[in-house]
Design an enzyme around this catalytic site. Structure first.
Site, PDB file in Angstrom:
ATOM      1  N   SER A  60      -9.738   1.245   3.013  1.00 22.69           N
ATOM      2  CA  SER A  60      -8.868   2.303   2.172  1.00 22.69           C
ATOM      3  C   SER A  60      -7.670   1.421   1.127  1.00 22.69           C
ATOM      4  O   SER A  60      -7.152   1.846   0.103  1.00 22.69           O
ATOM      5  CB  SER A  60      -8.251   3.144   2.683  1.00 22.69           C
ATOM      6  OG  SER A  60      -7.270   2.486   3.813  1.00 22.69           O
ATOM      7  N   LYS A 112       0.964  -1.339   0.084  1.00 24.30           N
ATOM      8  CA  LYS A 112       0.036  -0.067   0.106  1.00 24.30           C
ATOM      9  C   LYS A 112       0.972   1.091  -0.035  1.00 24.30           C
ATOM     10  O   LYS A 112       1.913   1.257   0.744  1.00 24.30           O
ATOM     11  CB  LYS A 112      -0.845   0.006   1.168  1.00 24.30           C
ATOM     12  CG  LYS A 112      -1.882   1.043   1.497  1.00 24.30           C
ATOM     13  CD  LYS A 112      -2.811   0.811   2.568  1.00 24.30           C
ATOM     14  CE  LYS A 112      -3.981   1.800   2.686  1.00 24.30           C
ATOM     15  NZ  LYS A 112      -4.731   1.683   3.852  1.00 24.30           N
ATOM     16  N   SER A 127      -9.667  -0.998   6.842  1.00 24.92           N
ATOM     17  CA  SER A 127      -9.195  -0.951   5.520  1.00 24.92           C
ATOM     18  C   SER A 127      -8.279  -2.163   5.026  1.00 24.92           C
ATOM     19  O   SER A 127      -8.025  -2.147   3.838  1.00 24.92           O
ATOM     20  CB  SER A 127      -8.134   0.359   5.418  1.00 24.92           C
ATOM     21  OG  SER A 127      -9.017   1.360   5.604  1.00 24.92           O
TER      22      SER A 127
HETATM   23  N1  GLN Z   1     -12.970   3.349   6.194  1.00 24.55           N
HETATM   24  C1  GLN Z   1     -12.475   4.012   7.539  1.00 24.55           C
HETATM   25  C2  GLN Z   1     -12.173   5.406   7.570  1.00 24.55           C
HETATM   26  O1  GLN Z   1     -12.468   5.946   6.409  1.00 24.55           O
HETATM   27  C3  GLN Z   1     -11.579   2.998   7.921  1.00 24.55           C
HETATM   28  C4  GLN Z   1      -9.948   3.348   7.214  1.00 24.55           C
HETATM   29  C5  GLN Z   1      -8.875   2.795   7.518  1.00 24.55           C
HETATM   30  O2  GLN Z   1      -8.863   1.607   8.240  1.00 24.55           O
HETATM   31  N2  GLN Z   1      -7.743   3.142   7.164  1.00 24.55           N
HETATM   32  O3  GLN Z   1     -11.567   5.837   8.395  1.00 24.55           O
END
Ligand code: GLN
Length: 493
Positions: A151, A76, A175
């Site tokens: 994400s 990532k 994410s």
């Molecule tokens: N979807 C969650 C957010 O928008 C989690 C994001 C993540 O785990 N980095 O914060």
């Protein structure tokens, strides 16, 4: 060549010299080159560095015991890589090339892995669809008009589409697990402190964890053997002894009888799609057939987990993102006349809408007069959320839930309604608030043939038993072996 889809098969082939690391690396790079135009999973590939590394591995005689020998890995783009641009999918880090590797990168390479590139994600890992990337959304290989989740969407797509057998993501509120579920792969978020975050671009420091995405639980376990353990450069990394993750799976056949699986059914009463519920119920039936005891549990404070998460995560993000000031990293707005103007213009042009929304929200909940009402209150409720899990774990070994309340949603469907997007995380944020290990494994498809994920969450630092229970499920089914149709390279252009 056709690259094996499992990391373990690649490793064994290269160790036996049936495959060469260079030929595997070329196969991965070729597949990325042909599939990336429609999928947008990779922001950068590191072809030269990868091939040089593979060549070196092929030439060496002392490597055959390395656990990830010759395995192509994607990272990532919020993981720092020496000499490879690292943007966290943000304009503000455009042009930034870190002078150092994250600890996880060092550990992967020491284990024989070959880093092939950096994957697309939501900007600074804020999002559930990869649509907040400054470099365009990634697309779900099962349906190109749908998001892969987020994400860590690019990492999930890279594995699901067979570009690489293994990728790393980060999970602050789901994410790793949510995109794994939406793309039909395995995603594991370790316990808080189990994996070093040195070199991870911070989003919310009390929640962030790094973990693997793969096509099998066994590959996730091998990767955890490589990643887990104390790091003097990350003061939040745990000094607790690291169990043998892959070894724990050897017992999967013998220990399934008597596993106690908790199901918090009261959380599923509204908002969960019927297809997801049906797949979940079938999965619980599989566990029962394997000899598990299915136990009703309650997590009474879980309905508050989303608001609590979005207060704590934005508060911490507002502090972590203060460092992007146009001086130290990446982008600087040109032609500012004063220092203040330079900060304002740099941050105004460098950050996207969602990141700005969160910095504003986070600054607000931390400000004098509101801190007690929001931030402190959220921390108190967080303690209650954690206590719910602890109470449940006196009666059960793991808690099972759907990973996501729906299958992959359409691109654009939730971008105008942030709250709707935030609700994608209802089943995943609890594990982050409580610091628990949690895995998503494929457990079926919607009627429209979109993947569905099953989530198991376990006690803090019992990462290996969570993986073992997921492995019991995976061995009893064939969902993890299903692959998406290969999109035509020109499909969405
Ligand atoms: N979807 C969650 C957010 O928008 C989690 C994001 C993540 O785990 N980095 O914060």
């Amino acid at each position: 060549m056709d690259m094996p889809i499992r990391a373990r098969d690649i490793r064994d082939g290269v160790a036996r010299r049936d495959l060469s690391a260079v030929e595997v690396c070329r196969a991965a790079l070729d597949r990325i080159a042909s599939l990336n135009p429609p999928l947008n999973a990779f922001l950068t590939t590191a072809d030269e560095r990868a091939l040089a590394r593979a060549t070196e591995l092929d030439a060496r005689r002392d490597v055959q015991d390395l656990p990830l020998l010759g395995v192509p890995v994607a990272l990532k783009d919020n993981l720092c890589t020496r000499g490879i641009p690292t943007t966290a999918s943000s304009r503000i880090l455009e042009g930034y090339t870190p002078p150092y590797d994250a600890t996880v990168v060092e550990r992967l390479e020491a284990a024989g892995a070959v880093i092939v590139g950096k994957t697309n994600c939501d900007e600074f890992a804020m999002g559930s669809s990869t649509e907040n990337s400054a470099f365009g959304p990634a697309r779900n290989p099962w349906a190109l008009d749908r998001t892969p989740g987020g994400s860590s969407g690019g990492s999930a797509v890279a594995v699901a589409a067979g570009m690489v057998p293994l990728a790393l993501g980060s999970d602050t509120g789901g994410s790793i697990r949510q995109p794994a579920a939406l793309c039909g792969v395995v995603g594991f978020k370790p316990s808080y402190g189990r994996v070093s975050r040195y070199g991870l671009i911070a989003f919310a420091s009390s929640l962030d964890q790094i973990g693997p995405l793969s096509t099998s639980v066994a590959d996730a376990a091998v990767t955890m053997d490589v990643l887990a353990g104390h790091d003097p450069r990350d003061s939040t990394s745990s000094a607790a002894a690291v169990p043998g993750f892959a070894r724990a799976l050897d017992e999967s056949e013998t220990v399934s009888r008597g596993i106690r699986v908790g199901v918090p059914r009261h959380l599923f009463s509204k908002g969960v799609d019927a297809d997801v519920m049906a797949a979940f119920d079938a999965a619980i039936g599989v566990m029962r057939d394997r000899g598990a005891d299915i136990v009703d549990v309650e997590l009474p404070h879980s309905p508050h987990a989303i608001p609590v998460y979005y207060i704590i995560a934005t508060a911490e993000a507002s502090a972590n993102l203060a460092r992007y000031d146009g001086v130290r990293f990446g982008y600087r707005a040109p032609e500012a006349r004063t220092l203040g103007e330079m900060y304002e213009r740099t941050r105004g042009a460098g950050f996207g809408r969602e990141v700005k929304r969160r910095i504003i929200l986070g600054t607000y909940v931390l400000s004098a007069g509101y801190y007690e009402a929001y931030y402190r209150k959220a921390q108190q409720v967080r303690t209650l959320v954690r206590a719910d899990y602890e109470r449940a774990f006196t009666r059960v070994d793991v808690i099972a839930m759907p990973t996501s309340p729906s299958g992959a949603f359409a691109l654009g469907e939730r971008t105008d309604d942030p709250v709707q997007m935030y609700l994608s995380d209802v089943f995943t944020v609890g594990a982050n608030l409580a610091g628990l290990p949690s895995v998503s494994v494929p457990c079926g498809f919607t009627q429209g043939r979109l993947p569905i994920g099953l989530q198991f969450t376990g006690r803090a630092m019992e990462d290996a038993s969570v993986l073992r229970i997921a492995d019991v499920y995976e061995r009893a089914t064939s969902w993890s072996s299903e692959r998406p149709p290969v999109p035509a390279p020109s499909a969405s252009r």
